[in-house]
Design an enzyme around this catalytic site. Structure first.
Site, short mmCIF file in Angstrom:
data_model
loop_
_atom_site.label_atom_id
_atom_site.label_comp_id
_atom_site.label_asym_id
_atom_site.label_seq_id
_atom_site.Cartn_x
_atom_site.Cartn_y
_atom_site.Cartn_z
N GLU A 66 -3.40 7.39 -6.21
CA GLU A 66 -3.34 6.79 -7.58
C GLU A 66 -4.73 7.28 -8.45
O GLU A 66 -5.88 7.01 -7.79
CB GLU A 66 -3.34 5.40 -7.29
N HIS A 97 0.52 0.20 -10.38
CA HIS A 97 0.02 -0.79 -9.59
C HIS A 97 -0.52 -2.18 -10.27
O HIS A 97 -1.72 -2.03 -10.68
CB HIS A 97 -1.17 0.05 -9.07
N ARG A 149 1.02 -0.96 0.05
CA ARG A 149 0.06 0.17 0.03
C ARG A 149 1.00 1.10 -0.19
O ARG A 149 1.73 1.44 0.63
CB ARG A 149 -0.94 -0.05 1.25
#
Length: 316
Positions: A264, A283, A235
Site C-alpha cells: 500500500e 484502506h 491485513r
C-alpha cells in the site's frame, strides 16, 4: 521530552487537533516521512509516533535519545519491537478504537457486492433509467443476506462486531479463532476448512502472522461455493492476491471486497485492481472521524501515561 510525529496526515488531515499532544512537550509533526528522512527528523526526539512509517533495527539503533515509540494504529509490524525491547524502549499501540467503523465498512463492501447500489446509481446518473423501456433494471444478480451463512475468520473485537451485524441481517454465523472461548450467542465455532466450505460470505478479521500469511490461497479458495463472497478489512497479506484474482476472473467465486492490499499504495499491476467483481477501497475502514478521534485520544493518553511513569497498551 521532545515528541516527533513521523506521519500524522492520515490520522489528522485537518479535521482534528494536535493541541492535547502539544501540551505534553515540544512537538514536531510531519505529514509524511520518507525512509531517508526518518533518522534526521527523529534524532533529537525522546518520543516518536508513527502510523505506517517503518522504524527498523538500523533506525532504532541510530536514535540514542529515543525512549518511547507510539504506533498510531493497532497493527505494529512496522516497528522492530525486539530491538526496541533490547534497548528498554516501550512500544505501544492503539487497540479497539476502530471496532465499529471497521465492522461498518465490512458490511458496506458486502452490501455493494450484493446490491451494487453504487454501480446502479451511476447508471442512473448517466441517463440510462430515463431511456429504459421498463420501470426498473439491474445488471448483476441481487442477493438477499437473510438466511445466508457468514463465516468469520478471527473472532476478536471486530469479528464479534461483524457477527452482531450479520445476525441483525438474519444470517447464520460460523467462526474460527486462535483462542476459542465460549462463542457469543448465535455463533458456532468450526474448523477453517468447514467454514470455507459452508459459508456464503467469508470475512477475514485475524491478525497477520507467519501462520496466517496467504491464508486465502488457491487451495482454500477452491473450498468456497461459486456463489460465495470474500471480504478482507484486516491485513492485505492474508490473501494470495494472484490466486484470488484468478478465482474471480474464472468465476470460481462470485466476488470479493477488500480494503487492504499486500503493498500500500499498490503498484499498478496488482491483479486485484482489474479482477472481475472485485471492490477495492483504499484502506479506509478505520478512517471515520469518530474512530480517528478515539485513536488520537488513546495515543495521547499513552504518551501521557509514559511521561507519568506508566506504560499503557505496550506490545513489547
Amino acid at each position: 521530552m521532545k515528541i516527533v510525529v513521523l506521519d500524522g496526515f492520515t490520522l489528522n488531515p485537518g479535521d482534528l487537533s494536535w493541541n492535547e499532544l502539544k501540551s505534553l512537550g515540544e512537538c514536531e509533526i510531519h505529514d509524511r516521512s520518507p525512509a531517508p528522512d526518518v533518522i534526521k527528523r527523529a534524532a533529537d526526539a525522546e518520543i516518536v509516533l508513527t502510523n505506517k512509517t517503518v522504524l527498523n533495527r538500523e533506525q532504532i539503533l541510530a536514535l540514542p535519545r529515543l525512549k518511547y515509540i507510539g504506533v498510531l494504529a493497532t497493527g505494529y509490524n512496522i516497528v522492530d519491537v525486539s530491538v526496541a525491547r533490547d534497548r528498554n524502549i516501550p512500544v505501544t499501540n492503539v487497540p479497539s478504537y476502530g471496532t465499529k467503523s471497521v465492522a461498518q465498512h465490512t458490511f458496506s463492501l458486502l452490501l455493494e457486492l450484493t446490491q451494487h447500489a453504487g454501480h446502479h446509481a451511476q447508471t442512473v446518473r448517466d441517463g440510462r433509467w430515463t431511456k429504459s423501456p421498463d420501470f426498473c433494471y439491474w445488471d448483476y444478480p441481487l442477493v438477499e443476506l437473510d438466511a445466508l451463512t457468514m463465516g468469520i475468520v478471527g473472532l476478536g473485537r471486530i469479528g464479534k462486531a461483524v457477527a452482531e451485524l450479520a445476525t441483525a441481517f438474519g444470517m447464520s454465523v460460523l467462526a474460527t479463532s486462535s483462542t476459542p472461548r465460549q462463542p457469543p450467542t448465535g455463533v458456532q465455532f468450526v474448523e477453517l476448512e468447514s467454514l470455507f466450505r459452508q459459508s456464503d460470505v467469508v470475512s477475514l478479521h485475524c491478525p497477520l502472522t507467519e501462520r496466517t500469511k496467504n491464508l486465502v490461497n488457491k487451495a482454500t479458495l477452491a473450498l468456497l461455493k461459486p456463489t460465495a463472497f470474500l471480504l478482507n478489512t484486516s491485513r492485505g497479506p492474508l490473501i494470495d492476491e494472484q490466486a484470488l484474482a484468478e478465482a474471480l476472473d474464472s468465476g470460481k467465486i462470485a466476488g470479493a471486497g477488500v480494503d487492504v492490499l499486500s503493498v500500500e499504495p499498490p503498484p499498478a499491476d496488482n491483479p486485484l485492481l482489474r479482477a472481475k467483481n472485485c471492490i477495492v477501497t483504499p484502506h479506509i475502514a478505520w478512517a471515520t472521524r469518530a474512530a480517528r478521534s478515539r485513536l488520537m485520544q488513546i495515543a495521547v493518553a499513552n504518551v501521557r501515561a509514559f511521561l507519568n511513569g506508566r506504560v499503557e497498551n505496550a506490545v513489547n
